[in-house]
Write a protein that holds these residues in place. Structure first.
Motif, PDB file in Angstrom:
ATOM      1  N   HIS A  76     -15.822  -6.763  26.657  1.00 48.65           N
ATOM      2  CA  HIS A  76     -16.301  -6.755  25.156  1.00 48.65           C
ATOM      3  C   HIS A  76     -14.908  -5.968  24.132  1.00 48.65           C
ATOM      4  N   LYS A  77     -14.049  -5.559  25.009  1.00 47.40           N
ATOM      5  CA  LYS A  77     -13.008  -4.729  24.217  1.00 47.40           C
ATOM      6  C   LYS A  77     -12.204  -5.501  23.188  1.00 47.40           C
ATOM      7  N   ILE A  78     -11.916  -6.683  23.462  1.00 53.78           N
ATOM      8  CA  ILE A  78     -11.277  -7.554  22.484  1.00 53.78           C
ATOM      9  C   ILE A  78     -12.199  -7.703  21.088  1.00 53.78           C
ATOM     10  N   ARG A  79     -13.499  -8.133  21.509  1.00 55.21           N
ATOM     11  CA  ARG A  79     -14.348  -8.247  20.441  1.00 55.21           C
ATOM     12  C   ARG A  79     -14.472  -6.952  19.429  1.00 55.21           C
ATOM     13  N   GLN A  80     -14.348  -5.729  20.032  1.00 49.02           N
ATOM     14  CA  GLN A  80     -14.493  -4.447  19.607  1.00 49.02           C
ATOM     15  C   GLN A  80     -13.284  -3.958  18.535  1.00 49.02           C
ATOM     16  N   LEU A  81     -12.184  -4.575  19.482  1.00 51.47           N
ATOM     17  CA  LEU A  81     -10.974  -4.270  18.348  1.00 51.47           C
ATOM     18  C   LEU A  81     -10.736  -5.007  17.274  1.00 51.47           C
ATOM     19  N   ASN A  82     -11.267  -6.382  17.233  1.00 52.76           N
ATOM     20  CA  ASN A  82     -11.512  -7.259  16.192  1.00 52.76           C
ATOM     21  C   ASN A  82     -12.406  -6.471  15.152  1.00 52.76           C
ATOM     22  N   GLN A  83     -13.482  -5.891  15.548  1.00 59.41           N
ATOM     23  CA  GLN A  83     -14.414  -5.306  14.631  1.00 59.41           C
ATOM     24  C   GLN A  83     -13.538  -4.175  14.126  1.00 59.41           C
ATOM     25  N   LEU A  84     -12.971  -3.347  14.911  1.00 62.36           N
ATOM     26  CA  LEU A  84     -12.347  -2.004  13.996  1.00 62.36           C
ATOM     27  C   LEU A  84     -11.128  -2.609  13.254  1.00 62.36           C
ATOM     28  N   GLY A  85     -10.610  -3.616  13.664  1.00 64.40           N
ATOM     29  CA  GLY A  85      -9.532  -4.249  12.610  1.00 64.40           C
ATOM     30  C   GLY A  85     -10.088  -4.567  11.432  1.00 64.40           C
ATOM     31  N   GLN A  86     -11.399  -5.235  11.387  1.00 63.10           N
ATOM     32  CA  GLN A  86     -12.117  -5.699  10.124  1.00 63.10           C
ATOM     33  C   GLN A  86     -12.405  -4.514   9.275  1.00 63.10           C
ATOM     34  N   LEU A  87     -12.999  -3.473  10.139  1.00 61.24           N
ATOM     35  CA  LEU A  87     -13.336  -2.127   9.361  1.00 61.24           C
ATOM     36  C   LEU A  87     -12.046  -1.476   8.871  1.00 61.24           C
ATOM     37  N   LEU A  88     -11.023  -1.363   9.365  1.00 57.74           N
ATOM     38  CA  LEU A  88      -9.989  -0.755   8.795  1.00 57.74           C
ATOM     39  C   LEU A  88      -9.657  -1.433   7.542  1.00 57.74           C
ATOM     40  N   HIS A  89      -9.440  -2.718   7.667  1.00 57.97           N
ATOM     41  CA  HIS A  89      -9.059  -3.550   6.477  1.00 57.97           C
ATOM     42  C   HIS A  89     -10.076  -3.316   5.087  1.00 57.97           C
ATOM     43  N   SER A  90     -11.212  -3.157   5.493  1.00 58.73           N
ATOM     44  CA  SER A  90     -12.337  -3.287   4.432  1.00 58.73           C
ATOM     45  C   SER A  90     -12.320  -1.793   3.862  1.00 58.73           C
ATOM     46  N   HIS A  91     -12.179  -0.600   4.686  1.00 53.46           N
ATOM     47  CA  HIS A  91     -12.097   0.652   4.326  1.00 53.46           C
ATOM     48  C   HIS A  91     -10.895   0.979   3.316  1.00 53.46           C
ATOM     49  N   ILE A  92      -9.642   0.693   3.959  1.00 46.67           N
ATOM     50  CA  ILE A  92      -8.579   0.781   3.230  1.00 46.67           C
ATOM     51  C   ILE A  92      -8.612   0.085   1.756  1.00 46.67           C
ATOM     52  N   ASP A  93      -9.009  -0.977   1.848  1.00 41.94           N
ATOM     53  CA  ASP A  93      -9.114  -2.062   0.573  1.00 41.94           C
ATOM     54  C   ASP A  93     -10.142  -1.353  -0.489  1.00 41.94           C
ATOM     55  N   HIS A  94     -11.426  -0.968   0.202  1.00 44.67           N
ATOM     56  CA  HIS A  94     -12.343  -0.488  -0.817  1.00 44.67           C
ATOM     57  C   HIS A  94     -12.265   0.956  -1.121  1.00 44.67           C
ATOM     58  N   TYR A  95     -11.744   2.094  -0.218  1.00 48.30           N
ATOM     59  CA  TYR A  95     -11.716   3.215  -0.676  1.00 48.30           C
ATOM     60  C   TYR A  95     -10.134   3.635  -1.425  1.00 48.30           C
ATOM     61  N   LEU A  96      -9.342   3.073  -0.897  1.00 53.00           N
ATOM     62  CA  LEU A  96      -7.869   3.059  -1.401  1.00 53.00           C
ATOM     63  C   LEU A  96      -7.438   2.179  -2.380  1.00 53.00           C
ATOM     64  N   HIS A  97      -8.069   1.093  -2.364  1.00 51.97           N
ATOM     65  CA  HIS A  97      -7.689   0.012  -3.191  1.00 51.97           C
ATOM     66  C   HIS A  97      -6.063  -0.348  -3.069  1.00 51.97           C
ATOM     67  N   ILE A  98      -6.130  -0.664  -1.780  1.00 52.28           N
ATOM     68  CA  ILE A  98      -4.560  -0.971  -1.345  1.00 52.28           C
ATOM     69  C   ILE A  98      -4.609  -2.320  -0.543  1.00 52.28           C
ATOM     70  N   PRO A  99      -3.943  -3.241  -1.066  1.00 52.23           N
ATOM     71  CA  PRO A  99      -3.642  -4.553  -0.196  1.00 52.23           C
ATOM     72  C   PRO A  99      -3.358  -4.286   1.252  1.00 52.23           C
ATOM     73  N   ASN A 100      -3.908  -4.757   2.163  1.00 55.26           N
ATOM     74  CA  ASN A 100      -3.534  -4.502   3.559  1.00 55.26           C
ATOM     75  C   ASN A 100      -3.793  -5.631   4.598  1.00 55.26           C
ATOM     76  N   VAL A 101      -2.836  -5.672   5.809  1.00 51.48           N
ATOM     77  CA  VAL A 101      -3.148  -6.570   6.735  1.00 51.48           C
ATOM     78  C   VAL A 101      -3.218  -5.957   8.071  1.00 51.48           C
ATOM     79  N   ILE A 102      -3.998  -6.269   8.836  1.00 57.06           N
ATOM     80  CA  ILE A 102      -3.992  -5.882  10.228  1.00 57.06           C
ATOM     81  C   ILE A 102      -3.631  -6.545  11.320  1.00 57.06           C
ATOM     82  N   GLY A 103      -2.696  -6.192  12.205  1.00 59.36           N
ATOM     83  CA  GLY A 103      -2.230  -6.781  13.458  1.00 59.36           C
ATOM     84  C   GLY A 103      -2.903  -6.432  14.642  1.00 59.36           C
TER      85      GLY A 103
END
Length: 443
Positions: free
Chosen positions: A251-278
């Motif tokens: 399940h680790k890969i799926r959880q890393l992808n979930q974390l990546g999605q959360l990081l992107h959405s939180h930075i976008d929502h709370y800081l209003h900064i365009p961002n990309v996650i690798g």
């Protein structure tokens, strides 16, 4: 731990690939090899094989349709086919029978090892399931920035030819305990009025804001190290010990992808900064730390191809088009690659006669991963790295047979072979005649 069966009548192929897999960062227990399909079935019946890597031309194998027989014996086994048949019909039939990947010979070793990693990391073999991860925010806390020396060393550790600790204690002093690691790279684009350049203070505060959000998101949920690169980029190292990794490892890969999605959405929502996650793959061992950085960076490059997407996992992207390689290779980058390959060639030319020499040894001496080195060497020289070692050994052994009275075993020792028989086998494959026959022709 993984068990792999290689089914191929090309012994040189097996001898080339096996060391690469053993030093791939995967938790491999054993690599079995068989030359015929019936021998392969015996291994599949007698051992818990996780992955079968098979050629289609092996004796007794009725093309890919015998894969059904393999699946009947072990329904959970994963299969990668390597074949000289570059036809749609073969590949289509293989996929229908549950083959995970269909690779064409001659193999690109970098892509091959990445394919093995991806198949094993995503395999559905039954393992204990990890407990549900609670992604809700934790209680408020105060993030502490790394001391400046630790920050510098962390950045040097991930540079292409940077700091390489010699002792395990040095890694541990940086918080790297592993032995399993993955990297999440956050790359953001600050929006400034009239596109003005950020001041040093502004950049410092912006880095802090992104880091603070990222660290808070994983606090008490992941064993992680987060640090900045001073280039609108934040690196997050996720690590697991043996016990925590094996608990629900699939399940680790799926959880890393979930974390990546959360990081992107939180930075976008709370800081209003365009961002990309690798996101990199999960690799085992200190020696693959730098490879994580390369993979995460290459995953980021896919944003240039898919600007509407913002989270990219290296394992998902690596099997499609490879334009990112050209995009990511600036003039400066190509100069760096050429320098690495030049250093490696000089090292091989000096040490090819060393007994027990492996690609892993060459890579370690030159501070890059074996897989990445194989890719760079082939791209720059046109040779597979180990083919180049064999070339030098064969040319030197030919000279020794021509110019000296050394016996076969002495020549074998001079060019790095433990076994005279193995040396003779390689020599005959390379020149078409045995060393003794070659010697007789010169008499």
């Amino acid at each position: 731990m993984y068990n792999i069966l290689m089914l191929d009548d090309d012994q040189m192929m097996i001898e080339t690939i096996s060391p690469l897999l053993l030093h791939s960062g995967l938790n491999i227990q054993h690599i079995f090899s068989a030359n015929t399909f019936s021998q392969g079935l015996d291994y599949i019946r007698d051992y818990d094989i996780d992955l079968l890597i098979t050629d289609l031309e092996v004796e007794g194998l009725d093309r890919i349709y015998d894969m059904q027989q393999v699946k009947m014996i072990n329904p959970s086994i994963e299969i990668i086919v390597v074949s000289a048949h570059n036809t749609f019909e073969y590949a289509q039939a293989a996929i229908r029978l549950g083959v995970k990947n269909y690779l064409i010979k001659p193999l690109d070793l970098e892509l091959f090892v990445d394919s093995v990693r991806e198949v094993l990391l995503h395999s559905t073999i039954s393992r204990p399931v990890i407990e549900h991860v609670n992604w809700s925010h934790c209680n408020h806390f105060q993030m502490q920035r790394h001391p400046i020396q630790k920050h510098i060393k962390l950045n040097q550790l991930f540079a292409s030819n940077g700091y390489v600790p010699q002792e395990e204690s040095e890694y541990r002093s940086l918080g790297l305990q592993g032995p399993y690691y993955a990297m999440i790279k956050i790359q953001y684009q600050p929006l400034t009025a009239n596109q003005m350049t950020l001041t040093v203070e502004d950049q410092y505060l912006l880095n802090y804001a992104v880091m603070n959000l990222a660290v808070e998101l994983v606090h008490n949920q992941w064993n992680s190290i987060t640090f900045e690169t001073d280039e609108c980029e934040i690196n997050m190292i996720i690590q697991w010990d043996e016990t925590s990794y094996l608990q629900g490892w699939h399940h680790k890969i799926r959880q890393l992808n979930q974390l990546g999605q959360l990081l992107h959405s939180h930075i976008d929502h709370y800081l209003h900064i365009p961002n990309v996650i690798g996101i990199s793959q999960i690799l085992k061992g200190y020696e693959f730390i730098n490879q994580l950085n390369i993979q995460a960076h290459q995953a980021l490059m896919w944003h240039t191809q898919y600007p509407d997407h913002h989270v990219f996992y290296y394992g998902n992207m690596h099997w499609k088009k490879h334009e990112w390689i050209e995009v990511s290779e600036s003039k400066e980058g190509k100069n760096t690659y050429n320098l690495i390959v030049s250093q490696v060639k000089a090292y091989i030319e000096k040490c090819y006669g060393q007994k027990g020499l492996t690609i892993h040894d060459v890579a370690k001496k030159n501070h890059v991963s074996p897989n990445y080195l194989s890719y760079l060497f082939k791209k720059t020289t046109g040779f597979n790295l180990w083919e180049y070692v064999i070339k030098l050994r064969m040319e030197e052994s030919r000279n020794l047979l021509l110019e000296t009275d050394l016996r076969r075993y002495e020549v074998a020792e001079r060019v790095g072979y433990e076994s005279p028989e193995h040396f003779s086998k390689i020599f005959k494959r390379y020149y078409g005649i045995s060393p003794s026959e070659f010697k007789q022709l010169q008499a």
